[in-house]
Design an enzyme around this catalytic site. Structure first.
Site: not given
Ligand code: BG6
Length: 521
Positions: A190-191, A253
């Site tokens: 999960d990034h 997230h």
């Molecule tokens: C991704 C989603 O996992 O996370 C996107 O698929 C979203 O829709 C993105 O824009 C948001 O990531 P961050 O790091 O910009 O908050």
């Protein structure tokens, strides 16, 4: 999890096998992250990168494409010598899980390459593919014995969200993966867990003695988790229409943020203990009936509007979105956690696309002071006590509290103690994947999702998915692109006597007169 870079060791020799190497994820994030690791000398001495594509391609062709991607997406100026060294490790092998014999051939070629490169038999299979390829690729890896670990040789499988699209499909994916590999071998990315500010929640809570005594229902009134985005769905119409804001962001997230904020202190800082506590708290999210889910949620779709200079098209008129789509681009939920620490403390979560600003934060609202001393000051005229964990774009931690306004009169105003990462640490810009990729190579899965927490997350949101499916358009709000989201989202808190936090920078300035209440002396 990343230590002080000065003390970080190089991972053991391994092959880094990227499935879907011609795709966006590999070019945009994986290879730039490998480059950043290479420039810090944090890749193994004996190392090879294998790009697996369905169609055969020469090494040179692949290297040229990756170099182009690197120049486009690198987070720092590209040093040609480092890039050349990294790309010299890249080999392209064609393999397709639907072609009989293809993975046997891949395995043989990997064996040969590994003996040439002396990279041993350790392999990290990175599935940078669309999710529908997870099952066929892992099935073939399993069938060909390519995930078998023996004599100290490790084999790891890395996949990235989405892990299913609801509870049932998430379980099916887990069952499938666990048939071919042990949980320990699976790294679910999960990034959000690659973000320093997110990892820092653990440090904030557990490396400081002063927060734990007040981190509970006795002192905390409620918690707000906000992930607001300016971007609309852009060119991702067909993915987004089948997904929506809840599936895209909540069980992954936002729940990562929730679990780090709400988990019990783990007994040790190791993957088993940390991941067990995270799963535990997600399991404690109170299950809602469909009626409760409708009551405790707001969903909306954006309509045409303007964000800064950019004109944003109505969601329903966006390419690849069905004209009658009921897919939500905004969601706000109220959840409660059924355990000793959090009973009675609501967690309000919201996320949406095409909003006025990009903002990701966790705001912890403490209970009001009893005001015994300052009785003439009305409660609602005092600033609120928030601890705000800024994830993006503000990376830092702020504490909002009340202070005396200097001067002969006894006036009170809200002030903020503000810690910003950039003021204390000199971090080089990164993709956010460096720590995650490095951890995969050293075999530390603290920052990766375990099967049970993936399922616990889906279990908690499933009533909302079911309720909305049955309600179709009923209750689907609309909001203008470039606004703050549907007004109904404010009502979700208002009816509990609460409000979403207004960031200090966007709060009215100069300080409104009513906040500067004279209380006499
Ligand atoms: C991704 C989603 O996992 O996370 C996107 O698929 C979203 O829709 C993105 O824009 C948001 O990531 P961050 O790091 O910009 O908050």
């Amino acid at each position: 999890m990343a230590d002080d870079p000065a003390q970080q060791k190089k991972p053991e020799a391994c092959s880094f096998v990227i499935f879907g190497v011609t795709g966006d994820l590999a070019h945009r994030l994986v290879v730039p992250a490998l480059y950043n690791l290479a420039s810090k000398d944090l890749l193994p001495d004996d190392f090879c990168v294998v790009g697996v594509a369905r169609k055969a391609m020469s090494n040179d062709e692949l290297r040229t494409g990756l170099l182009r991607g690197l120049h486009e997406f690198a987070t720092r100026p590209v040093d040609d010598a480092v890039a050349r060294r990294l790309l010299a490790c890249v080999t392209c092998i064609a393999a397709d899980p639907n072609v009989p014999g293809s993975f046997e051939n891949l395995d043989k070629q990997l064996d040969r390459l590994e003996s040439e490169r002396k990279s041993g038999g350790n392999r990290l299979y990175y599935l940078a593919t669309p999710p529908n390829a997870f099952a066929p690729i892992s099935r073939e890896l399993g069938r060909c014995g390519m995930l078998r670990e023996h004599d100290g040789v490790w084999r790891r499988l890395v996949i990235e969200k989405p892990f299913g699209t609801d509870l049932l499909s998430a379980k099916a994916l887990n069952d499938h993966l666990l048939k071919v590999a042990d949980e320990q071998q699976i790294y679910r990315i999960d990034h959000y867990l690659g973000k320093e500010t997110v990892q820092n929640i653990l440090v904030l809570r557990f490396a400081n003695g002063m927060f734990e005594p007040i981190w509970n229902r006795n002192h905390i009134d409620h918690v707000q988790i906000t992930v607001e985005e300016k971007l609309g769905v852009g060119h991702r119409g067909s993915f987004y229409d089948a997904t929506g804001a809840l599936r895209d962001m909540l069980p992954n997230h936002l729940f990562q943020l929730l679990s780090l904020v709400a988990m019990e202190p783990p007994a040790r800082f190791d993957a088993h203990a940390v991941r067990t506590e995270k799963a535990e708290v997600l399991t404690a999210i109170q299950m809602q009936s469909e009626a409760e889910a409708l009551q405790n949620s707001v969903r909306g779709q954006y309509t045409r509007g303007r964000i800064g200079e950019v004109e944003v098209e109505d969601f329903l008129k966006t390419d690849d979105i069905g004209p009658d789509s009921t897919t939500e681009t905004y969601v706000a939920l109220k959840l409660t956690i059924d355990n000793w620490r959090w009973a009675g403390v609501p967690f309000y979560l919201r996320t949406g696309k095409a909003l006025s600003a990009k903002r990701t934060e966790v705001a912890i609202k403490f209970k009001q002071a009893p005001f015994a001393m300052f009785r003439p000051t009305p409660v609602d005229h005092l600033s609120q006590n928030y601890l705000v964990i800024g994830i993006e774009p503000i990376e830092g931690i702020a504490l909002q509290f009340n202070a005396k306004v200097p001067g002969p009169a006894f006036a009170i105003d809200g002030v903020e103690m503000d810690f910003r990462y950039r003021d204390f640490f000199k971090a080089e810009p990164s993709t956010g994947y460096e720590t995650l990729i490095y951890d995969c190579m050293i075999g530390d899965n603290i920052l990766f999702q375990r099967a049970d927490s993936v399922e616990a997350g889906w279990r908690a949101v499933q009533p909302f998915l079911d309720a909305w499916k049955n309600a179709a358009r009923n209750g689907l709000e609309s909001y203008r692109a470039g606004s703050g989201g549907p007004e109904k989202a404010d009502e979700l808190l208002k009816r509990d006597g609460r409000a979403w936090r207004v960031p200090v920078s966007t709060a009215a300035a100069p300080v409104p007169a009513q906040r500067m209440q004279q209380i006499g002396h």
